[in-house]
Design an enzyme around this catalytic site. Structure first.
Site, PDB file in Angstrom:
ATOM      1  CB  SER A  48      -9.612   8.909  -6.562  1.00  0.00           C
ATOM      2  OG  SER A  48      -8.506   9.800  -6.568  1.00  0.00           O
ATOM      3  CB  SER A  49      -7.501   8.507  -1.039  1.00  0.00           C
ATOM      4  OG  SER A  49      -6.770   7.693  -0.147  1.00  0.00           O
ATOM      5  N   GLY A  74       3.337   1.718  -9.310  1.00  0.00           N
ATOM      6  CA  GLY A  74       4.561   1.178  -9.882  1.00  0.00           C
ATOM      7  C   GLY A  74       4.430   0.993 -11.379  1.00  0.00           C
ATOM      8  N   GLY A  98       2.103  13.085  -2.354  1.00  0.00           N
ATOM      9  CA  GLY A  98       2.545  11.973  -1.535  1.00  0.00           C
ATOM     10  C   GLY A  98       4.013  12.051  -1.202  1.00  0.00           C
ATOM     11  CG  LEU A  99       8.487  12.720  -3.130  1.00  0.00           C
ATOM     12  CD1 LEU A  99       8.761  11.252  -2.862  1.00  0.00           C
ATOM     13  CD2 LEU A  99       9.131  13.135  -4.451  1.00  0.00           C
ATOM     14  CG  ASN A 102      -4.243  15.579  -3.393  1.00  0.00           C
ATOM     15  OD1 ASN A 102      -5.084  15.356  -2.530  1.00  0.00           O
ATOM     16  ND2 ASN A 102      -4.080  14.795  -4.448  1.00  0.00           N
ATOM     17  CG  ASN A 137      -5.183   8.240  -5.871  1.00  0.00           C
ATOM     18  OD1 ASN A 137      -4.144   7.774  -5.430  1.00  0.00           O
ATOM     19  ND2 ASN A 137      -5.852   9.200  -5.250  1.00  0.00           N
ATOM     20  CG  ASN A 157      -4.989   3.686   1.277  1.00  0.00           C
ATOM     21  OD1 ASN A 157      -5.151   2.483   1.141  1.00  0.00           O
ATOM     22  ND2 ASN A 157      -4.045   4.356   0.629  1.00  0.00           N
TER      23      ASN A 157
END
Length: 539
Positions: free
Chosen positions: A328-329, A443, A180-181, A290, A398, A331
């Site tokens: 497992s996303s 977070g 993601g980064l 990924n 995730n 979205n």
């Protein structure tokens, strides 16, 4: 007495040299009007010499002139050169110290960078893109932030080492950067320089896809959290393969690339056998990619889903040390339905088969699971699929669709804006609106759930491995767990390692605390271990 009227010597022809001298002293030639200058030029040469000599400065005595030291110009030149040398050395020293300070991840300036980005780019996604672009430019110029000081490794003169063995690789430390980064694999080396032993790039899909509509990322600043619904926006597997092939060429790993693109790519991957870790291209580090399916691929068509994952393996496997199968996303609509035992087993079996057919090397395969499918039956089904297909491990986990209450914020967080132990916070209106958005949450508030899942998966994986060996339907080595979710300090790293994980992954923390977060967490781990060792020695 006879009076004589005065008339200008110029009108009388001027026979007296002294008078002319007096006149020229009072009015130097370059200030005289043109007629006067003309008159002067008409004078005899002897008078003009007298006039000129009278206007010159008085000469020094012959003694002082003959005894003037001849070393004065030499001494002046030496002093001038010395001043220039000292000035040049000062500037060079200032620039060197400045470069050393700015490129050290421990520098305080790097803690300010996320705040500056937030002020300049209020939109979280834009801030992310600008940060990555800056890091890419700094890497290309050689002035990128890097870890200095104690970097990990084994026990040595620097104190307690952080080296860990994952599968058959000795890693510098147990810290990893999550996917993601760096979605496009454009800055993996810049991320490795921050001190992580594993960098996960992506997620990537076989074909390019834009992801969900913007805005799709929101900060939850009060608890250093984030909500995103990117939807696996990706430039596609071909683009990432080109990025990673170019990376090998830039690092001097390949040569004789004289053919077309396909031949060049084949040559770039074929030399991987000569490198200890053909993905990271560095000792003690691993590169993970990924991979996921395209959103348009029908989730009920398992064959089409398998084809998506296998396509990613074939195109990106030669450049990876680890392939992470993303099922497992939260979205991508219907993606988590693939986490059930039957389709997951088929997908993982196809991926491991494709990975084992890569000629240069065999990358490890792990699966990234959801934190929301956490019933005993669901966990057992995932672990049985992992063992049956000889997958090498699991990423737990995730982002989550749930929203932890403020009281769930861990008291051990290193954040300066989080509440003190035993207290709750009142979320701001901005944070409340962010949490109300649809998407996955990440977070520090996720950590209790992460720790719980690591313990459950460790137990279930070990049980499934034993059963697989007994039934001869799988088994093999102990499966590896990567813990991901809410890890932002050294104490949490040790907690997940003690719970059964081998690697602790970070992402959201870096977006709030900057590029020095990895090094800081490693120092905290080392401090915890040293304190434990001293206590054990005293006991």
């Amino acid at each position: 007495m006879t009076t004589r009227s005065f008339s200008s010597p110029l009108h009388r022809g001027v026979s007296n040299a002294t008078t002319r001298q007096s006149l020229w002293q009072r009015c130097p030639p370059h200030f005289l009007p043109d007629p006067v200058k003309s008159a002067r030029r008409s004078l005899p040469l002897s008078i003009r010499r007298i006039s000129t000599s009278s206007q010159t400065a008085p000469k020094v005595s012959s003694w002082s002139s003959s005894h003037t030291p001849r070393t004065t110009p030499v001494r002046s030149s030496l002093l001038s050169n010395l001043r220039i040398t000292l000035l040049t050395a000062s500037v060079a020293l200032t620039l060197t110290l400045g470069w050393y300070y700015v490129t050290d991840t421990r520098s305080g300036v790097h803690r300010l960078a996320p705040r500056v980005l937030k002020a300049v780019c209020p939109d979280a996604e834009t801030s992310h893109e600008v940060g990555n672009a800056v890091l890419k430019v700094l890497w290309s110029l050689g002035v990128y932030p890097r870890e200095r000081g104690r970097k990990g490794g084994g026990e040595g003169g620097e104190g307690l080492g952080l080296g860990v063995v994952v599968w058959d690789s000795l890693l510098d430390n147990p810290i990893a950067i999550s996917a993601g980064l760096d979605k496009t694999a454009s800055i993996p080396d810049a991320l490795f320089a921050l001190g992580a032993s594993i960098v996960e790039v992506g997620g990537v899909t076989p074909l390019p896809q834009p992801g969900n509509e913007k805005p799709r990322v929101w900060r939850v600043t009060g608890e250093e959290g984030m909500v995103n619904r990117y939807g696996l926006n990706s430039l596609g597997a071909d683009d990432m393969a080109r990025q990673l092939r170019r990376r090998k060429i830039d690092l001097g790993i390949t040569d004789n690339l004289t053919g077309g693109e396909e031949e060049s790519e084949r040559d770039a991957s074929s030399v991987s056998v000569e490198v200890k870790n053909p993905g990271s291209l560095q000792e003690g580090k691993l590169l993970a990619i990924n991979i996921a399916k395209n959103a348009k691929t029908d989730n009920d068509d398992t064959d089409a889903v398998i084809e998506d994952y296998v396509t990613c393996v074939n195109k990106l496997g030669p450049y990876a040390d680890i392939l992470v199968v993303n099922v497992s996303s939260p979205n991508t609509r219907g993606l988590r339905g693939l986490q059930t035992s039957k389709p997951l087993t088929r997908i993982l079996n196809a991926v491991t088969t494709a990975a084992s057919s890569i000629q240069s090397h065999k990358p490890k395969v792990i699966v990234k699971i959801s934190p929301d499918e956490d019933s005993p039956e669901q966990i057992r089904g995932v672990c049985e699929a992992v063992v049956a297909t000889s997958v090498d491990g699991v990423v737990v986990s995730n982002t989550t669709k749930s929203r932890p209450p403020p009281s769930a914020l861990p008291s051990s967080s290193s954040s300066t804006i989080l509440p003190q132990p035993g207290t709750e916070i009142l979320r701001s209106a901005t944070d409340a609106r962010a949490l109300a958005q649809e998407g996955g949450y990440s977070g520090p508030a996720m950590f209790p759930k992460t720790l719980e899942l690591v313990e459950k998966y460790r137990e279930a994986l070990d049980e499934a491995t034993v059963n697989g060996r007994r039934k001869k339907s799988g088994g093999g080595k102990r499966k590896v767990i990567f813990a991901s979710g809410g890890i932002d300090d050294g104490k949490k790293v040790l907690q997940v390692l003690e719970a059964g994980a081998s690697v602790a992954m970070m992402y959201t923390t870096l977006t709030y605390q900057g590029v020095g977060a990895v090094g800081r967490v490693k120092e905290e781990v080392r401090g915890e271990l040293e304190a434990w060792r001293e206590g054990r020695t005293e006991g």
